[in-house]
Design a protein around this motif. Structure first.
Motif, PDB file in Angstrom:
ATOM      1  N   GLU A 261       0.829  -1.211   0.000  1.00 23.23           N
ATOM      2  CA  GLU A 261       0.000   0.000   0.000  1.00 23.23           C
ATOM      3  C   GLU A 261       0.858   1.254   0.000  1.00 23.23           C
ATOM      4  O   GLU A 261       0.574   2.215  -0.743  1.00 23.23           O
ATOM      5  CB  GLU A 261      -0.943   0.011   1.202  1.00 23.23           C
ATOM      6  CG  GLU A 261      -1.907   1.184   1.178  1.00 23.23           C
ATOM      7  CD  GLU A 261      -3.008   1.074   2.229  1.00 23.23           C
ATOM      8  OE1 GLU A 261      -3.838   1.997   2.297  1.00 23.23           O
ATOM      9  OE2 GLU A 261      -3.035   0.069   2.962  1.00 23.23           O
ATOM     10  N   ASN A 287      -6.085  -3.393   0.004  1.00 23.41           N
ATOM     11  CA  ASN A 287      -6.306  -4.208   1.204  1.00 23.41           C
ATOM     12  C   ASN A 287      -5.170  -5.212   1.335  1.00 23.41           C
ATOM     13  O   ASN A 287      -5.334  -6.406   1.123  1.00 23.41           O
ATOM     14  CB  ASN A 287      -7.664  -4.919   1.115  1.00 23.41           C
ATOM     15  CG  ASN A 287      -7.972  -5.715   2.374  1.00 23.41           C
ATOM     16  OD1 ASN A 287      -7.413  -5.455   3.435  1.00 23.41           O
ATOM     17  ND2 ASN A 287      -8.864  -6.687   2.249  1.00 23.41           N
ATOM     18  N   SER A 289      -2.527  -5.663   4.187  1.00 23.21           N
ATOM     19  CA  SER A 289      -2.050  -5.177   5.480  1.00 23.21           C
ATOM     20  C   SER A 289      -0.638  -5.641   5.822  1.00 23.21           C
ATOM     21  O   SER A 289       0.155  -4.909   6.401  1.00 23.21           O
ATOM     22  CB  SER A 289      -3.015  -5.617   6.590  1.00 23.21           C
ATOM     23  OG  SER A 289      -3.175  -7.037   6.547  1.00 23.21           O
ATOM     24  N   SER A 290      -0.285  -6.884   5.460  1.00 17.61           N
ATOM     25  CA  SER A 290       1.017  -7.426   5.867  1.00 17.61           C
ATOM     26  C   SER A 290       2.054  -7.248   4.759  1.00 17.61           C
ATOM     27  O   SER A 290       1.709  -7.144   3.587  1.00 17.61           O
ATOM     28  CB  SER A 290       0.885  -8.906   6.209  1.00 17.61           C
ATOM     29  OG  SER A 290       0.410  -9.627   5.099  1.00 17.61           O
TER      30      SER A 290
END
Length: 410
Positions: A261, A287, A289-290
């Motif tokens: 992201e 989307n 996140s990791s």
């Protein structure tokens, strides 16, 4: 090609499991139906001398035929139907294939070269194996009497087969280098042609403003816009020149744990001024996140090219939407898309969209120029990651590029 392989299978040829790839390698060497050459003739003659055999051949197995590049002691012809050859069995082996007496082997006893002239009785051959493991043909020796080669003769025959393969590889590298030089010459000619236009625009505008401008504000804005557009063209073109350099050198992955992201947000920040200048809106739906393991710089180049392309073929009030998410089953996978509402891609461009093809390159909506390198580079970098890319487009409605990349193992 698939239909051809099905036909071969119907004839009960012994076919390697990797026949399609093997045949592609044969074609790549560009050796079929070429004239005799001393470097191969001498090795084939040496094979006959070392093994005490009256006949020796360097054979290449094509789709449905065997073609002899070099022959010693046999004048029966250079082409034989694949189904009638002994070498069709040699390419199924990793090492020596030997028949002590052809008249006692059901596969060969009724062949014309056994029953009639030249009355072959024995055969011994080694496959010609590429560095990737494909068997493109064989070096073989034959005799008109039954016999077996001793171990030293077999070793020598194998050494000669390896030497033939090394020379084929060298020829292939030379062909590739010649092709690369041709492409380079064409590319430089195109660069010379395409780069003159924006430079002339900048130079002529600056000269006019310096020597003739009399203070009219609207005219100043017109010339400043021309300078700005020409400068942007040069920036884009410089980027594509760097892409071409990357195409030639980027064959290894340097893996990083990447915050997808953040990487995309950084790219959007870079392209926002150009997007505002064209009246185009860039949106992000992410989307992930990791951290995700891939080659950070190459992934930037993939997305940068796709965003740049979307901007190039978009106009005022168009929208570019970048989406990214990860899925995880047996392996974590990154799914990313760049969608625009621009002018779309002509249908006849699609089959060669990811190939270097200057005939199909287009100017952008504001005359932006292109080298035609961007999308082939994108495909190349995605392939390095073991991923895939597909395109959905409609002229006048826009284009979406979907990219899928599996997480890499450090």
């Amino acid at each position: 090609m698939l239909r051809l392989f099905e036909t071969i299978s119907d004839k009960a040829y012994p076919i390697p499991e990797n026949e399609a790839e093997r045949q592609a390698k044969v074609d790549q060497y560009q050796i079929l139906d070429t004239l005799p050459e001393e470097e191969f003739e001498s090795l084939v003659e040496l094979a006959a001398i070392i093994t005490g055999s009256p006949i020796s051949l360097m054979n290449i197995l094509d789709h449905d035929r065997q073609w002899s590049k070099a022959v010693f002691g046999d004048e029966s012809g250079q082409t034989t139907p694949r189904s009638e050859t002994v070498c069709q069995y040699t390419v199924m082996q990793d090492g020596n294939f030997e028949i002590e007496d052809l008249t006692k082997d059901e596969r060969f006893m009724n062949m014309s070269y056994v029953e009639g002239d030249p009355k072959y009785r024995s055969y011994s051959g080694f496959p010609l194996i590429t560095p990737e493991g494909y068997k493109v043909g064989a070096l073989c020796v034959l005799d008109t009497k039954p016999k077996k080669l001793d171990e030293s003769q077999k070793k020598a025959l194998k050494t000669l087969a390896n030497e033939i393969m090394a020379r084929l590889e060298l020829r292939n590298k030379q062909h590739q280098l010649e092709q690369l030089n041709k492409e380079k010459d064409l590319f430089l000619r195109a660069v010379n042609h395409d780069i003159k236009s924006p430079i002339n625009g900048i130079v002529s505008s600056a000269h006019y403003l310096k020597h003739h401008w009399d203070g009219d504000r609207d005219e100043l804005n017109e010339f400043l816009s021309m300078i700005e557009l020409s400068g942007q063209k040069l920036i884009n073109y410089t980027g594509e020149l760097m892409s071409n350099s990357m195409f030639q050198t980027s064959n290894e992955l340097h893996l990083d744990e990447t915050a997808i992201e953040e990487l995309i947000k950084d790219l959007i920040h870079i392209y926002t001024p150009l997007a505002k200048a064209k009246g185009v809106d860039i949106k992000l739906d992410c989307n992930t996140s990791s951290p995700f393991i891939l080659d950070n710089e190459k992934f930037k180049l993939i997305l940068s090219n796709l965003i740049s392309n979307a901007l190039k073929f978009s106009s005022i009030n168009d929208t570019i939407t970048i989406t990214a998410n990860t899925t995880e089953n047996k392996q974590k996978v990154l799914h990313c898309s760049v969608k625009d509402t621009g002018i779309g891609i002509p249908e006849d461009f699609i089959p060669t969209l990811f190939q270097k093809n200057r005939e199909q390159q287009r100017q952008g909506t504001q005359g932006e120029i292109s080298t035609g390198i961007g999308l082939p580079l994108v495909k190349h970098l995605i392939d390095l990651h073991g991923g895939g890319i597909k395109v959905k487009t409609e002229e006048g409605r826009g284009t979406t590029f979907h990219v899928v990349i599996p997480e890499q193992k450090k």
